[in-house]
Scaffold this active site. Sequence first.
Site, PDB file in Angstrom:
ATOM      1  N   LYS A 211      39.701  43.093  38.266  1.00  0.00           N
ATOM      2  CA  LYS A 211      40.977  43.780  38.433  1.00  0.00           C
ATOM      3  C   LYS A 211      40.919  45.195  37.860  1.00  0.00           C
ATOM      4  O   LYS A 211      41.347  46.162  38.503  1.00  0.00           O
ATOM      5  CB  LYS A 211      42.098  43.000  37.762  1.00  0.00           C
ATOM      6  CG  LYS A 211      43.496  43.563  38.055  1.00  0.00           C
ATOM      7  CD  LYS A 211      44.485  43.250  36.968  1.00  0.00           C
ATOM      8  CE  LYS A 211      44.308  44.193  35.794  1.00  0.00           C
ATOM      9  NZ  LYS A 211      45.348  44.038  34.757  1.00  0.00           N
TER      10      LYS A 211
ATOM     11  N   ASP B 146      47.317  41.766  39.706  1.00  0.00           N
ATOM     12  CA  ASP B 146      47.806  41.424  38.378  1.00  0.00           C
ATOM     13  C   ASP B 146      48.897  40.373  38.532  1.00  0.00           C
ATOM     14  O   ASP B 146      49.095  39.820  39.620  1.00  0.00           O
ATOM     15  CB  ASP B 146      48.308  42.671  37.642  1.00  0.00           C
ATOM     16  CG  ASP B 146      49.580  43.255  38.260  1.00  0.00           C
ATOM     17  OD1 ASP B 146      50.015  42.782  39.340  1.00  0.00           O
ATOM     18  OD2 ASP B 146      50.151  44.185  37.657  1.00  0.00           O
TER      19      ASP B 146
END
Length: 220
Positions: free
Chosen positions: A120, A138
């Site tokens: 991420k 997220d």
Amino acid sequence: MKKADIFEFYRRLAELNPSPETELESVNIYTLLVAVVLSAQSTDAGVNKATRALFATVRDPQAMVELGEAGLKSHIKTIGLFNTKARNVIALSHLLIDKFGGEVPTDRDALETLPGVGRKTANVVLNVALGAETFPVDTHVFRVANRTGLAKGKTVMAVETILERQTPQPFRTHAHHWLILHGRYTCKARTPECWRCPVIDLCAFRPKSLPPAKIPASIR
């Protein structure tokens, strides 16, 4: 969500915010990397408050190494998990100097070799700094994608894969920003504010939440 609805979903979010940007503050790709590492399980606002003074003087790996772990902690002690994060930031700064000539690599695999940097974080850096068509997932993106039916998946990787496959042009570069902001300010975790949602008719979430004024006083 059908193909035509996906296009319309993004079109409406884009119309409201044509040029979305990350809310994390940074001055270059290195400080962006540090900010994203620090933002794990923390709010962007909290990270920004802690890093403004830091980034005024520390803007590259060498300066961070010279500041040291104790010095970094003094700046970020208000951020959750600051001890672990400080250790990772100092370690990744050493590695950037030793292996990458002090420069942040622009390859996802290389980024993921840095301490504290996962997929991420790497995706965010590549997207924000370089405009790469990546889809960082997220908690906000994961929730919005599943709740709306845009990209239903049981894991972060599954949601990312679906978003990458189904997000059309011209929305690919900014897609994750729109989803994050939608999740942060409208499609909130506890109670989505459906009454003011621009994509309410495209969303699979049921039942739609009512405006506070319409909620019976007995159950408020």
